[in-house]
Write a protein that holds these residues in place. Structure first.
Motif, PDB file in Angstrom:
ATOM      1  N   ASP A  75       1.716   6.033  -4.124  1.00  0.00           N
ATOM      2  CA  ASP A  75       0.814   4.882  -4.235  1.00  0.00           C
ATOM      3  C   ASP A  75       1.582   3.699  -3.667  1.00  0.00           C
ATOM      4  O   ASP A  75       2.449   3.134  -4.327  1.00  0.00           O
ATOM      5  CB  ASP A  75       0.447   4.648  -5.700  1.00  0.00           C
ATOM      6  N   LEU A  76       1.274   3.311  -2.431  1.00  0.00           N
ATOM      7  CA  LEU A  76       2.074   2.311  -1.733  1.00  0.00           C
ATOM      8  C   LEU A  76       2.047   0.950  -2.414  1.00  0.00           C
ATOM      9  O   LEU A  76       3.013   0.189  -2.328  1.00  0.00           O
ATOM     10  CB  LEU A  76       1.594   2.172  -0.278  1.00  0.00           C
ATOM     11  N   ALA A  77       0.961   0.614  -3.096  1.00  0.00           N
ATOM     12  CA  ALA A  77       0.861  -0.697  -3.738  1.00  0.00           C
ATOM     13  C   ALA A  77       1.961  -0.898  -4.767  1.00  0.00           C
ATOM     14  O   ALA A  77       2.445  -2.013  -4.958  1.00  0.00           O
ATOM     15  CB  ALA A  77      -0.506  -0.865  -4.385  1.00  0.00           C
ATOM     16  N   THR A  78       2.374   0.160  -5.440  1.00  0.00           N
ATOM     17  CA  THR A  78       3.406   0.060  -6.480  1.00  0.00           C
ATOM     18  C   THR A  78       4.592   0.966  -6.208  1.00  0.00           C
ATOM     19  O   THR A  78       5.535   0.990  -7.002  1.00  0.00           O
ATOM     20  CB  THR A  78       2.817   0.436  -7.856  1.00  0.00           C
ATOM     21  N   GLN A 183       2.420  -4.015   4.809  1.00  0.00           N
ATOM     22  CA  GLN A 183       1.345  -3.123   4.385  1.00  0.00           C
ATOM     23  C   GLN A 183       1.298  -3.029   2.869  1.00  0.00           C
ATOM     24  O   GLN A 183       0.223  -3.012   2.275  1.00  0.00           O
ATOM     25  CB  GLN A 183       1.540  -1.737   4.995  1.00  0.00           C
ATOM     26  N   ARG A 184       2.467  -2.989   2.218  1.00  0.00           N
ATOM     27  CA  ARG A 184       2.514  -2.915   0.764  1.00  0.00           C
ATOM     28  C   ARG A 184       1.895  -4.166   0.146  1.00  0.00           C
ATOM     29  O   ARG A 184       1.121  -4.082  -0.817  1.00  0.00           O
ATOM     30  CB  ARG A 184       3.950  -2.764   0.286  1.00  0.00           C
ATOM     31  N   GLU A 185       2.226  -5.344   0.686  1.00  0.00           N
ATOM     32  CA  GLU A 185       1.670  -6.595   0.160  1.00  0.00           C
ATOM     33  C   GLU A 185       0.147  -6.610   0.290  1.00  0.00           C
ATOM     34  O   GLU A 185      -0.551  -7.097  -0.606  1.00  0.00           O
ATOM     35  CB  GLU A 185       2.280  -7.784   0.905  1.00  0.00           C
ATOM     36  N   TYR A 190      -5.195  -5.946  -2.544  1.00  0.00           N
ATOM     37  CA  TYR A 190      -6.401  -5.169  -2.863  1.00  0.00           C
ATOM     38  C   TYR A 190      -6.357  -4.698  -4.312  1.00  0.00           C
ATOM     39  O   TYR A 190      -7.366  -4.718  -5.019  1.00  0.00           O
ATOM     40  CB  TYR A 190      -6.510  -3.959  -1.934  1.00  0.00           C
ATOM     41  N   ARG A 191      -5.185  -4.247  -4.747  1.00  0.00           N
ATOM     42  CA  ARG A 191      -5.036  -3.742  -6.109  1.00  0.00           C
ATOM     43  C   ARG A 191      -5.266  -4.842  -7.133  1.00  0.00           C
ATOM     44  O   ARG A 191      -5.861  -4.625  -8.181  1.00  0.00           O
ATOM     45  CB  ARG A 191      -3.635  -3.142  -6.289  1.00  0.00           C
ATOM     46  N   ASN A 192      -4.785  -6.045  -6.813  1.00  0.00           N
ATOM     47  CA  ASN A 192      -4.914  -7.159  -7.749  1.00  0.00           C
ATOM     48  C   ASN A 192      -6.365  -7.523  -8.019  1.00  0.00           C
ATOM     49  O   ASN A 192      -6.693  -8.074  -9.063  1.00  0.00           O
ATOM     50  CB  ASN A 192      -4.169  -8.385  -7.223  1.00  0.00           C
ATOM     51  N   ILE A 193      -7.222  -7.225  -7.083  1.00  0.00           N
ATOM     52  CA  ILE A 193      -8.642  -7.508  -7.299  1.00  0.00           C
ATOM     53  C   ILE A 193      -9.149  -6.733  -8.508  1.00  0.00           C
ATOM     54  O   ILE A 193      -9.955  -7.213  -9.295  1.00  0.00           O
ATOM     55  CB  ILE A 193      -9.461  -7.136  -6.046  1.00  0.00           C
ATOM     56  N   GLY A 194      -8.627  -5.530  -8.666  1.00  0.00           N
ATOM     57  CA  GLY A 194      -9.066  -4.697  -9.782  1.00  0.00           C
ATOM     58  C   GLY A 194      -8.199  -4.818 -11.017  1.00  0.00           C
ATOM     59  O   GLY A 194      -8.575  -4.367 -12.085  1.00  0.00           O
ATOM     60  N   SER A 206       1.501  -8.175 -12.184  1.00  0.00           N
ATOM     61  CA  SER A 206       2.587  -7.980 -11.231  1.00  0.00           C
ATOM     62  C   SER A 206       2.731  -6.504 -10.884  1.00  0.00           C
ATOM     63  O   SER A 206       2.153  -5.625 -11.530  1.00  0.00           O
ATOM     64  CB  SER A 206       3.904  -8.476 -11.838  1.00  0.00           C
ATOM     65  N   VAL A 207       3.521  -6.234  -9.846  1.00  0.00           N
ATOM     66  CA  VAL A 207       3.778  -4.844  -9.461  1.00  0.00           C
ATOM     67  C   VAL A 207       4.442  -4.107 -10.615  1.00  0.00           C
ATOM     68  O   VAL A 207       4.106  -2.964 -10.920  1.00  0.00           O
ATOM     69  CB  VAL A 207       4.676  -4.790  -8.208  1.00  0.00           C
TER      70      VAL A 207
END
Length: 294
Positions: A75-78, A183-185, A190-194, A206-207
């Motif tokens: 999961d690249l976001a985290t 790309q991670r940022e 996108y993740r922060n929206i949810g 936060s991450v």
């Protein structure tokens, strides 16, 4: 030394999975073409992690396959990699086999199944991935090396349920770190929206918080699954030690106790009997001299 069932495992991304996007996809393509086990990082840190010799060829190939599989699943976001050790072992239980066409004599490579035991994955993570700084365990604790890990009773091994891949991992895999960070940022946005904190438009998880949330959810899901499996196993063992009539009586009591008062008043004997028999059949308990239905 015991025979290695699959000395050259490979990672194959399922055809129905979407193509990895952006720099992560580019990194996966580069990683598939190189031998990450030959990176200078493993030579520099060899003494620090207590190793004297190079990896054996079978471990080198498993390490390469693990890198590719991790890139497929992260999961690249985290940067979190959720490990289902059985699924990962099954995914890597493939190898290339050379076959010869009996008519033309031409050789070709074919992907075939070749088992990689779960214990090999666990040892690789515990002896290479974590010690060499390629990933760390969420909630890890140097005073308790098993903290953040789960005990697999079936295979008799400790393994982490969730890993966080480090920049070192991505660098060795061949990533352009500047592009990967960008790309991670984007993924984090996108993740922060949810994952925005309820009741506040400015406060964003936060991450680190996101990782902890994922860890708690996964441990909770794994624990609940284990509890259900354990309870089912205990009930099956109990029923197997009874006569069929006693087993039926036991399940009838359990079925009634699970109903509300209104359900118990309204349920018809035929309905209750059907439910009881279905539960018995689910536990492979059948009337005497009655073969199981298939």
């Amino acid at each position: 030394m015991p025979l290695c069932l699959n000395s050259h495992p490979i990672s194959v991304r399922p055809a129905n999975w979407k193509k990895l996007p952006g720099e992560l996809g580019q990194t996966a393509n580069k990683c598939a073409k190189r031998d990450v086990s030959r990176d200078v990082h493993f030579v520099l840190l060899r003494d620090a992690v207590g190793r004297k010799n190079d990896f054996r060829s079978a471990r080198r190939r498993l390490l390469n396959a693990f890198f590719q599989e991790a890139l497929n699943r992260v999961d690249l976001a985290t940067d979190t990699l959720t490990i289902n050790i059985s699924e990962m072992a099954q995914a890597l239980s493939k190898t290339l086999k050379t076959v010869v066409d009996t008519e033309t004599g031409e050789e070709s490579s074919r992907i075939v199944d070749a088992k990689v035991p779960e214990c090999r994955i666990a040892r690789l993570v515990n002896e290479v991935i974590i010690p060499f700084g390629l990933a760390y365990v969420v909630g890890g604790n140097e005073d308790n090396p098993q903290f953040g890990k789960m005990w697999d009773k079936t295979h008799g091994i400790w393994f982490p349920k969730i890993l966080v891949l480090t920049d070192t991992f991505y660098r060795i895999a061949g990533a352009n770190m500047e592009k990967l960070h960008a790309q991670r940022e984007q993924h984090q946005e996108y993740r922060n929206i949810g994952l925005t904190t309820e009741g506040s438009e400015e406060s964003v998880i936060s991450v680190r918080h996101a990782r902890e949330t994922i860890r708690r959810r996964m441990f909770k899901a794994a624990w609940e699954k284990r509890k259900r499996h354990s309870a089912r196993t205990r009930l099956t063992e109990k029923l197997e030690g009874m006569s069929f009539d006693d087993a039926k009586y036991e399940i009838t009591k359990r079925a009634l106790s699970s109903m509300s008062e209104s359900e118990r008043i309204e349920v018809l004997p035929e309905e209750l009997n059907s439910r009881v028999f279905q539960i018995l059949y689910d536990h492979n308990i059948y009337p005497p001299n009655t073969p199981p239905s298939h």
